[in-house]
Write a protein that holds these residues in place. Structure first.
Motif, PDB file in Angstrom:
ATOM      1  N   VAL A   1       0.903  -1.162   0.029  1.00  0.00           N
ATOM      2  CA  VAL A   1       0.092   0.131   0.128  1.00  0.00           C
ATOM      3  C   VAL A   1       0.830   1.252   0.020  1.00  0.00           C
ATOM      4  CG1 VAL A   1      -1.752   1.326   1.346  1.00  0.00           C
ATOM      5  CG2 VAL A   1      -1.899  -1.244   1.053  1.00  0.00           C
ATOM      6  N   GLU A   2       1.988   1.268   0.662  1.00  0.00           N
ATOM      7  CA  GLU A   2       2.822   2.302   1.037  1.00  0.00           C
ATOM      8  C   GLU A   2       3.356   2.616  -0.137  1.00  0.00           C
ATOM      9  OE1 GLU A   2       5.507   4.370   4.133  1.00  0.00           O
ATOM     10  OE2 GLU A   2       5.291   2.367   4.431  1.00  0.00           O
ATOM     11  N   ILE A   3       4.157   1.783  -0.808  1.00  0.00           N
ATOM     12  CA  ILE A   3       4.867   2.039  -2.173  1.00  0.00           C
ATOM     13  C   ILE A   3       4.072   2.499  -3.250  1.00  0.00           C
ATOM     14  CG2 ILE A   3       4.954  -0.236  -2.947  1.00  0.00           C
ATOM     15  CD1 ILE A   3       7.795   0.400  -3.962  1.00  0.00           C
ATOM     16  N   CYS A   4       2.834   1.890  -3.266  1.00  0.00           N
ATOM     17  CA  CYS A   4       1.874   2.379  -4.483  1.00  0.00           C
ATOM     18  C   CYS A   4       1.366   3.869  -4.235  1.00  0.00           C
ATOM     19  CB  CYS A   4       0.761   1.525  -4.560  1.00  0.00           C
ATOM     20  SG  CYS A   4       1.221  -0.048  -5.266  1.00  0.00           S
ATOM     21  N   GLU A   5       1.210   4.220  -2.777  1.00  0.00           N
ATOM     22  CA  GLU A   5       0.871   5.570  -2.627  1.00  0.00           C
ATOM     23  C   GLU A   5       1.845   6.225  -3.006  1.00  0.00           C
ATOM     24  OE1 GLU A   5      -0.555   5.619   1.448  1.00  0.00           O
ATOM     25  OE2 GLU A   5      -2.620   5.048   0.953  1.00  0.00           O
ATOM     26  N   LYS A   6       2.944   6.107  -2.478  1.00  0.00           N
ATOM     27  CA  LYS A   6       4.452   7.061  -2.590  1.00  0.00           C
ATOM     28  C   LYS A   6       4.498   7.504  -4.312  1.00  0.00           C
ATOM     29  CE  LYS A   6       6.525   6.474   1.569  1.00  0.00           C
ATOM     30  NZ  LYS A   6       6.835   7.608   2.298  1.00  0.00           N
ATOM     31  N   VAL A   7       4.443   6.316  -4.941  1.00  0.00           N
ATOM     32  CA  VAL A   7       4.732   6.388  -6.381  1.00  0.00           C
ATOM     33  C   VAL A   7       3.375   7.347  -7.120  1.00  0.00           C
ATOM     34  CG1 VAL A   7       4.347   5.457  -8.544  1.00  0.00           C
ATOM     35  CG2 VAL A   7       5.812   4.420  -6.682  1.00  0.00           C
ATOM     36  N   ARG A   8       2.333   7.214  -6.452  1.00  0.00           N
ATOM     37  CA  ARG A   8       1.268   8.000  -7.154  1.00  0.00           C
ATOM     38  C   ARG A   8       1.473   9.372  -6.538  1.00  0.00           C
ATOM     39  NH1 ARG A   8      -2.192   4.071  -4.675  1.00  0.00           N
ATOM     40  NH2 ARG A   8      -2.944   2.436  -6.207  1.00  0.00           N
ATOM     41  N   ALA A   9       2.020   9.787  -5.439  1.00  0.00           N
ATOM     42  CA  ALA A   9       2.288  11.016  -4.933  1.00  0.00           C
ATOM     43  C   ALA A   9       3.501  11.594  -5.634  1.00  0.00           C
ATOM     44  CB  ALA A   9       2.666  11.227  -3.259  1.00  0.00           C
ATOM     45  N   ALA A  10       4.367  10.799  -5.815  1.00  0.00           N
ATOM     46  CA  ALA A  10       5.675  11.467  -6.630  1.00  0.00           C
ATOM     47  C   ALA A  10       4.999  11.849  -8.103  1.00  0.00           C
ATOM     48  CB  ALA A  10       6.520  10.557  -6.608  1.00  0.00           C
ATOM     49  N   TYR A  11       4.319  11.121  -8.664  1.00  0.00           N
ATOM     50  CA  TYR A  11       3.613  11.461 -10.006  1.00  0.00           C
ATOM     51  C   TYR A  11       2.856  12.676 -10.113  1.00  0.00           C
ATOM     52  CZ  TYR A  11       0.704  11.386 -14.196  1.00  0.00           C
ATOM     53  OH  TYR A  11       0.329  11.718 -15.395  1.00  0.00           O
ATOM     54  N   GLY A  12       2.448  13.271  -8.876  1.00  0.00           N
ATOM     55  CA  GLY A  12       1.621  14.541  -8.783  1.00  0.00           C
ATOM     56  C   GLY A  12       2.453  15.398  -7.860  1.00  0.00           C
ATOM     57  N   ALA A  13       3.664  15.080  -7.781  1.00  0.00           N
ATOM     58  CA  ALA A  13       4.631  15.978  -6.852  1.00  0.00           C
ATOM     59  C   ALA A  13       5.066  17.191  -7.885  1.00  0.00           C
ATOM     60  CB  ALA A  13       5.426  15.405  -6.259  1.00  0.00           C
ATOM     61  N   ARG A  14       5.594  17.998  -7.297  1.00  0.00           N
ATOM     62  CA  ARG A  14       6.291  19.122  -7.732  1.00  0.00           C
ATOM     63  C   ARG A  14       7.810  18.873  -7.537  1.00  0.00           C
ATOM     64  NH1 ARG A  14       4.660  24.129  -9.111  1.00  0.00           N
ATOM     65  NH2 ARG A  14       2.590  23.784  -7.824  1.00  0.00           N
ATOM     66  N   PRO A  15       8.549  18.311  -8.521  1.00  0.00           N
ATOM     67  CA  PRO A  15      10.089  17.756  -8.222  1.00  0.00           C
ATOM     68  C   PRO A  15      10.760  18.944  -7.875  1.00  0.00           C
ATOM     69  CG  PRO A  15       9.248  16.540 -10.147  1.00  0.00           C
ATOM     70  CD  PRO A  15       8.232  17.740  -9.682  1.00  0.00           C
ATOM     71  N   ARG A  16      11.553  19.164  -6.764  1.00  0.00           N
ATOM     72  CA  ARG A  16      12.438  20.394  -6.320  1.00  0.00           C
ATOM     73  C   ARG A  16      13.835  20.075  -7.018  1.00  0.00           C
ATOM     74  NH1 ARG A  16      16.269  21.042  -3.116  1.00  0.00           N
ATOM     75  NH2 ARG A  16      16.123  18.841  -2.503  1.00  0.00           N
ATOM     76  N   VAL A  17      14.110  20.973  -8.075  1.00  0.00           N
ATOM     77  CA  VAL A  17      15.452  20.808  -8.791  1.00  0.00           C
ATOM     78  C   VAL A  17      16.280  21.601  -7.855  1.00  0.00           C
ATOM     79  CG1 VAL A  17      16.652  21.694 -10.661  1.00  0.00           C
ATOM     80  CG2 VAL A  17      14.196  20.717 -11.030  1.00  0.00           C
ATOM     81  N   PRO A  18      17.450  21.005  -7.366  1.00  0.00           N
ATOM     82  CA  PRO A  18      18.493  21.708  -6.359  1.00  0.00           C
ATOM     83  C   PRO A  18      19.312  22.705  -7.160  1.00  0.00           C
ATOM     84  CG  PRO A  18      18.928  19.605  -6.937  1.00  0.00           C
ATOM     85  CD  PRO A  18      17.692  19.756  -7.522  1.00  0.00           C
TER      86      PRO A  18
END
Length: 364
Positions: A120-137
């Motif tokens: 459950v956790e890894i699938c949720e994290k993948v979904r959240a990552a897909y909708g996330a705003r990646p932070r470019v350092p």
């Protein structure tokens, strides 16, 4: 349309397990399995994945080196899959600094008891990552130089301009999840060494919170440590909930006290932000300042509302600066926020509010 995932891990067994877990979700699809970053680089060109899961220790190229190059040349959402070791936790924190969205410990291959929760956790994290705003350092990936820690003897409270009464009576409570390690770092590094005690919850496994506290302690003016059961809260110190326990605050005879409990998870989390915020609503009331930062889910929203009803001042990170606009959005939706601000303004607004509370006098 399914979210396309590329798995990068040198272990064939781990690649197979992750692929089976991710493919079991109808909205997720593994488009490739790469044993090392060299193969991954070609698969990214071929399959154009939406999300990458990335191991840290791999042959041919270290996962951190690959991540740094990836975020410079083709920024994309990355979820780190980390080993449950001290070295693994420190490397994971470096990965989050380099721009990874989130992380997850590797599952224990010899244990099936927690595998469903992991699924459950890894699938949720993948979904959240897909909708996330990646932070470019920034171009320089080096950590900022440690700041000279202010002591009461050296600064006399001049840096914050707060009198002893405010430092002793007020408390700042912070909650965060996905994207929170870098958000918390930015908030704390913007604050002076002379502050009321700060208690915070960041959703992290047990092996990672000690490394996170140590890293923050070396970067900001405030002292940062893992909270211990029964210890007194003192000004100038930040108390991070350890990954194995809920953190709450209790008003004692001589001031505020940290309390830890290994009770059942709340909102599927332990530590949970709601536990900390609800205790502040009960014990600190109008002397509390509540801060909710980037994170997946709704943990902390109801607790922050309880704090506001008890007379506390509350602030949430705005959507534009969040990696994942989940927890602050939920807090805003139920009317739990007095203020909303970009990440870079959270710390200064907390300090300004403390100065305003000092002029207004004690809150009960």
């Amino acid at each position: 349309m399914a979210i396309k995932v590329l798995i990068v891990d040198d272990s064939a067994v781990m690649r197979g397990m992750l692929a089976e877990i991710i493919n079991s979700a109808p909205d997720l699809h593994v488009v490739g399995l790469a044993p090392d970053p060299i193969v991954a680089r070609e698969m990214i060109k071929t399959h154009n994945p939406d999300v990458l899961t990335l191991d840290i220790e791999m042959p041919k190229m270290d996962g951190l080196d690959f991540l740094a190059r990836l975020m410079r040349l083709r920024p994309m959402p990355v979820v780190m899959i980390s080993s449950l070791t001290k070295r693994g936790s420190e490397a994971t924190l470096q990965a989050l600094e380099l721009g990874a969205v989130d992380f997850l410990p590797k599952p224990k291959l010899d244990s099936s008891g927690g595998l469903e929760h992991y699924r459950v956790e890894i699938c949720e994290k993948v979904r959240a990552a897909y909708g996330a705003r990646p932070r470019v350092p920034a171009k320089s990936a080096a950590s900022p130089k440690p700041l000279l820690r202010e002591t009461s003897e050296a600064s006399g409270g001049i840096a914050s301009g707060l009198p002893e009464r405010v430092l002793q009576d007020k408390l700042v409570l912070i909650g965060a999840s996905t994207g929170g390690t870098e958000a918390i770092k930015e908030v704390l590094c913007s604050l002076p060494g002379q502050m009321p005690g700060i208690l915070m919850v960041q959703h992290m496994p047990e092996m990672f919170t000690a490394s996170f506290a140590k890293r923050l302690d070396g970067l900001c003016r405030l002292r940062v440590k893992e909270a211990e059961h029964g210890e007194k809260v003192v000004p100038g110190t930040v108390y991070l909930a350890p990954g194995h326990s809920h953190l709450s605050v209790r008003r004692g005879v001589g001031g505020y006290v940290c309390e830890l409990a290994q009770s059942e998870p709340v909102n599927r989390h332990r530590p949970a932000v709601d536990v900390l915020f609800n205790s502040a609503a009960s014990q600190v009331r109008g002397n509390a300042l509540g801060v909710i930062l980037t994170g997946m889910g709704k943990d902390g929203a109801q607790g922050l509302l309880a704090m506001k009803h008890a007379g506390a001042w509350t602030i949430g990170q705005d959507q534009e600066s969040c990696v994942v606009y989940g927890m602050p959005r939920e807090a805003a939706a139920i009317g739990a926020l007095d203020d909303v601000a970009p990440l870079k303004e959270i710390g200064p607004r907390v300090l300004a509010r403390l100065r305003n509370l000092e002029r207004r006098g004690p809150q009960t």
